[in-house]
Enzyme design. Sequence first.
Site, PDB file in Angstrom:
ATOM      1  N   ASP A 155      25.064 -28.551 -86.582  1.00  0.00           N
ATOM      2  CA  ASP A 155      26.430 -28.052 -86.386  1.00  0.00           C
ATOM      3  C   ASP A 155      26.398 -26.523 -86.501  1.00  0.00           C
ATOM      4  O   ASP A 155      25.895 -25.963 -87.492  1.00  0.00           O
ATOM      5  CB  ASP A 155      27.358 -28.641 -87.451  1.00  0.00           C
ATOM      6  CG  ASP A 155      28.807 -28.220 -87.240  1.00  0.00           C
ATOM      7  OD1 ASP A 155      29.537 -28.933 -86.546  1.00  0.00           O
ATOM      8  OD2 ASP A 155      29.190 -27.156 -87.779  1.00  0.00           O
ATOM      9  N   ILE A 156      26.927 -25.861 -85.477  1.00  0.00           N
ATOM     10  CA  ILE A 156      26.948 -24.397 -85.493  1.00  0.00           C
ATOM     11  C   ILE A 156      27.925 -23.927 -86.567  1.00  0.00           C
ATOM     12  O   ILE A 156      29.069 -24.376 -86.629  1.00  0.00           O
ATOM     13  CB  ILE A 156      27.357 -23.839 -84.118  1.00  0.00           C
ATOM     14  CG1 ILE A 156      26.366 -24.305 -83.041  1.00  0.00           C
ATOM     15  CG2 ILE A 156      27.432 -22.316 -84.158  1.00  0.00           C
ATOM     16  CD1 ILE A 156      26.761 -23.910 -81.643  1.00  0.00           C
TER      17      ILE A 156
ATOM     18  N   ASP B 211      31.535 -20.770 -74.894  1.00  0.00           N
ATOM     19  CA  ASP B 211      30.867 -21.731 -74.005  1.00  0.00           C
ATOM     20  C   ASP B 211      29.422 -21.312 -73.739  1.00  0.00           C
ATOM     21  O   ASP B 211      28.502 -22.140 -73.744  1.00  0.00           O
ATOM     22  CB  ASP B 211      31.629 -21.838 -72.678  1.00  0.00           C
ATOM     23  CG  ASP B 211      32.968 -22.540 -72.824  1.00  0.00           C
ATOM     24  OD1 ASP B 211      33.215 -23.132 -73.899  1.00  0.00           O
ATOM     25  OD2 ASP B 211      33.773 -22.482 -71.883  1.00  0.00           O
TER      26      ASP B 211
ATOM     27  N   GLU C  25      30.922 -28.561 -81.465  1.00  0.00           N
ATOM     28  CA  GLU C  25      29.728 -27.725 -81.637  1.00  0.00           C
ATOM     29  C   GLU C  25      28.621 -28.461 -82.362  1.00  0.00           C
ATOM     30  O   GLU C  25      27.713 -27.839 -82.918  1.00  0.00           O
ATOM     31  CB  GLU C  25      30.088 -26.435 -82.383  1.00  0.00           C
ATOM     32  CG  GLU C  25      30.626 -26.631 -83.776  1.00  0.00           C
ATOM     33  CD  GLU C  25      32.147 -26.796 -83.838  1.00  0.00           C
ATOM     34  OE1 GLU C  25      32.705 -26.545 -84.912  1.00  0.00           O
ATOM     35  OE2 GLU C  25      32.759 -27.161 -82.809  1.00  0.00           O
TER      36      GLU C  25
END
Length: 317
Positions: free
Chosen positions: A182-183, A199, A226
């Site tokens: 997960d960013i 994006d 994300e």
Amino acid sequence: MGAYLEVESAVYKTLLESTRAIPWKIDWAAARFAYIGPQIEGLLGWSQASWATVQDWVDRIHPDDRERVVQFCIAQSQAGVDHEADYRALTCEGDYVWIRDVVHVVRNEEGAVDSLVGFMFDISERKRAEERMLQLQGELTELSFRDGLTGVANRRRLDAFLDAEWAVACRERKPLSLVLADIDCFKQYNDHYGHLAGDACLRRVAGLLDTAAVRGLELLGRFGGEEFLMVLPGTDAAGALERATLCLARLAEADIPHGASAVAGTLTASFGVATLLPGPGDDLLALLETVDRCLYRAKQQGRNQVVASQSPLPSHA
């Protein structure tokens, strides 16, 4: 009367030889061609005279089609059943043309097979159209399984792949590992740089994870937002932890600016890792919940790190 029959026979022969279909006749007992139309030379290049025995026909069938077609035609003919067969036929120049043979079995007065008569049709254009259609269908299927933004597998593909690999792991008693990434602070990234930049960031991270850690028959997909999920069939806990650590390092090396991050000045991500060797009573949902809890702990502990499950194998394994 004889003259009339000769004229009639000549008319029929002219009609047969003026069609694009190639007429032929085989004497069953002798296994020899009694006749084949001159059109065969225009299609395959072999002269009429070169079609003497059934073996000449057999030898000019593509090796990959030969056994299937010959065995089928023999069995159907012996049973007295009219039939059709599609196969690739060799040209005199070494190329292959798709042929459809339509066969009628002729019996004598005692009911035994006397001869075979039929027509050969060039179906190469039809086959090319069919192959193109299959190719397009394959491309459409591939697109339906691909995330439109990042190009990696979408959730639909992930779910299907997970189900299939879980079944294999249960059947073959092999480990199945998951890495959930997960960013960190991605909402802040979007707010700071804009959604178009967000994006582009997702695409870059997806490409980095894919090239850094996914090998062979493994799969990377967009799990949602994300989040990205790596499915690693046959990979043990140590191997999965190594992949996640590699991804963390590669993301640091990419040095993607993130001026709004609460973690660092560059883009970071958190990783959860879980491995299971399935046994009786285990289920895939539990494995997904485990990797999700590991990711949550990585977030709670400050982000930009890897947290792996402390129990890679079930107690009954």
